[in-house]
Design an enzyme around this catalytic site. Structure first.
Site, mmCIF file in Angstrom:
data_model
loop_
_atom_site.group_PDB
_atom_site.id
_atom_site.type_symbol
_atom_site.label_atom_id
_atom_site.label_comp_id
_atom_site.label_asym_id
_atom_site.label_seq_id
_atom_site.Cartn_x
_atom_site.Cartn_y
_atom_site.Cartn_z
ATOM 1 C CG HIS A 139 -34.835 19.435 17.344
ATOM 2 N ND1 HIS A 139 -35.972 18.866 16.823
ATOM 3 C CD2 HIS A 139 -35.035 20.780 17.321
ATOM 4 C CE1 HIS A 139 -36.833 19.818 16.502
ATOM 5 N NE2 HIS A 139 -36.285 20.996 16.788
ATOM 6 C CG HIS B 2 -36.850 14.103 22.108
ATOM 7 N ND1 HIS B 2 -37.138 12.931 21.437
ATOM 8 C CD2 HIS B 2 -36.833 15.071 21.159
ATOM 9 C CE1 HIS B 2 -37.285 13.197 20.144
ATOM 10 N NE2 HIS B 2 -37.115 14.487 19.954
#
Length: 208
Positions: free
Chosen positions: A122, A172
């Protein structure tokens, strides 16, 4: 541009070399846990939306619509490079993930994400795609200085929020996001440099 390309590339390499180190791993885990502790329902809803903006579900139709608009404006090269950058950065991110094969954070994530963790897809994809869209807009269609500044600041803020959303949601680590940003910006600079050179050749040929 060359200086920024080298700096972002070096930052990515530094993240790749540092994240397996015990000290950096500990920092990554602590940052993830801090975000986990401050989760609130309205913040989670907000960051889920922001995270979606950094996904292919959002930037693919946006890029396709902009590409169609550029073609209508007889800027076919702009459209081709936008789509080429989109698919190339995704391809690059996929293979970087395969190379490093870092597992996702093993904490209380808001949802379960697939594939490996390093670098953040992303963050990397958004940094490259939205930066290039911003670049095309401010160099082709927007001429007022204050409007250019507003678009640049908005783009930077959006990209930053997308990266933060990935840590907040627990999918993440911090180094994944920093590496994603640095790799995405490096790829944006590389593609933009090639794009500018080809654009100038096309313009010179037209003027002959």
């Amino acid at each position: 541009m060359r200086k920024w390309f080298l700096l972002t590339l070096l930052l990515f390499i530094a993240c790749a070399a540092a994240y397996p180190l015990k000290m950096i791993t500990g920092l990554d885990e602590n940052v993830t846990l801090i975000f986990e502790k401050i989760r609130l329902p309205f913040m989670t809803d907000f960051f889920l939306i922001i995270s979606e903006i950094g996904s292919i579900k959002f930037y693919l139709p946006i890029s396709a619509a902009l590409a169609a608009f550029f073609i209508l404006k007889r800027k076919v090269l702009d459209a081709l490079f936008l789509l080429a950058l989109l698919f190339s950065v995704r391809f690059l991110n996929y293979h970087l993930k395969e190379i490093f094969s870092r597992e996702r954070p093993n904490f209380n994530a808001v949802y379960e994400a697939s594939h490996f963790s390093f670098p953040s897809g992303h963050s990397m994809n958004s940094a490259a795609i939205y930066s290039f869209i911003c670049y095309l807009l401010i160099t082709r269609f927007i001429h007022k200085k204050n409007q250019k500044q507003a678009i640049i600041i908005s783009t930077m803020l959006l990209i930053a929020l997308i990266g933060i959303s990935r840590i907040y949601l627990g999918v993440h680590f911090l180094t994944d996001v920093i590496a994603g940003f640095s790799a995405g910006i490096a790829w944006f600079i590389f593609v933009t440099t090639v794009f500018d050179k080809i654009s100038k050749k096309f313009e010179n040929n037209r003027s002959i």
